[in-house]
Design an enzyme around this catalytic site. Sequence first.
Site: not given
Ligand code: NCD
Ligand code: ZN
Ligand code: ZN
Length: 415
Positions: A171, A284
Amino acid sequence: MDVVEGKLFYQGKLQKACIGIEDGRIVSVKKVLKGDEHYDFGDRLVLPGAVDPHVHFREPGQTNKEDFQTGSLSALFGGVTCVLDMPNNVPPTIDADSLKEKSDRLRGRSWVDYGLFGGIAPGTKISSLQDCHAYKVFLGSSTQSTLIKEENDLARISNEISATGKVLSVHAEEDAMLRRMDEGSLRDHEECRPRQAELMAIERLLRYQDRMRINICHVSCRESLVSLKGSKLTFEATPHHMLLDSSMDLGAWGKVNPPLRRKADREEILAAFCRGEVPMLATDHAPHAPDEKERGFGEAPSGMPGVETGFSMFLLLVKKGVLPLEVLIKAACHTPAATFGLNKGEIAEGRDADMVVIDPREVRQIKGRDLHSKCGWTPFEDREALFPQTVFVRGKVVIDDGSIVGDRRGREVPR
Ligand code: NCD
Ligand code: ZN
Ligand code: ZN
Ligand code: ZN
């Protein structure tokens, strides 16, 4: 041997042929094959199932948002037959014990095959995570993340990881450049997490490109594409960063890290994707419960669901002529499998027989209430997609005619 006949995506193009399957593997691909069971899909498309290298199925610890059963069912209905699950659980999956507990707990509960990321915190011993499929580091805080900030921690990790040959997914936002302030809108969120934070993190990681295999998660802006071009790093783009932007009226439902950015960013990432310049499509999938998202913008957690809608919306872009099929199959199936060492992602002899059958005439409108994630909502409400009619997991039909007909047979992929 069982046989699947249809318009196969085979050796880079669509062709009418048959797939022979034994013990869950593809054993041959020929114009004509005879088998015990013969599935004839006529002129419908038979494609490899997608491999999503970035999902959050929230087990253990946050099963109010999702659990592995609902998350994997959502994947299955979206044509995603293998996922890699992130370690930002409660407790985090950052050592041998938590990894073993997670792995034990998931056994027998998944609809699709899966691999597990091992998360890295400052004290993590890489050698204790030998049973993970790949590693994950957060350089910037996100939902439930454990951070690595110090250069010497990163340097130590890089030495230990390089010896394993596994991939490190990152990340990439520099934590020191993230601002905490009262946020009321997507534009505020963007301001709190400026694109420079992503760029700086990528620049920092580029210095490690000869030492370990690095994969940048969810690239959010056009500058990042420029900086990654020609490097050894692989990277992912999400459907939301390619189809949504901060000018849209999404409120906290669109709050995500890294943030949705400008229309120009969205269009450029999508255009690069369509030209085949983005190595991997990753959703994601980060579901949060509706009441958590309704708390008010500042309080709402970041993240949105997507594992069911990503591949299916992009299949519609293929039908519309915006995206070449071979580009999508490469980014959604083949490259994620190849990058993470999975015996999946293509119709070829020896590969796992994970396939989806698509009827390009069956366009459907996305409705949150029809999706299978526990969270029950989608930022893509009312958009159109091509969902698979039939899904094979290692040679067995699990979905047919859009409903479940087979067993829950997902398992952890070999490492
Ligand atoms: C992700 C989560 O909620 O686990 N949230 C996000 O905004 N993408 C965490 C992450 O992948 O950074
Ligand atoms: Zn993520
Ligand atoms: Zn992430
Ligand atoms: Zn045949």
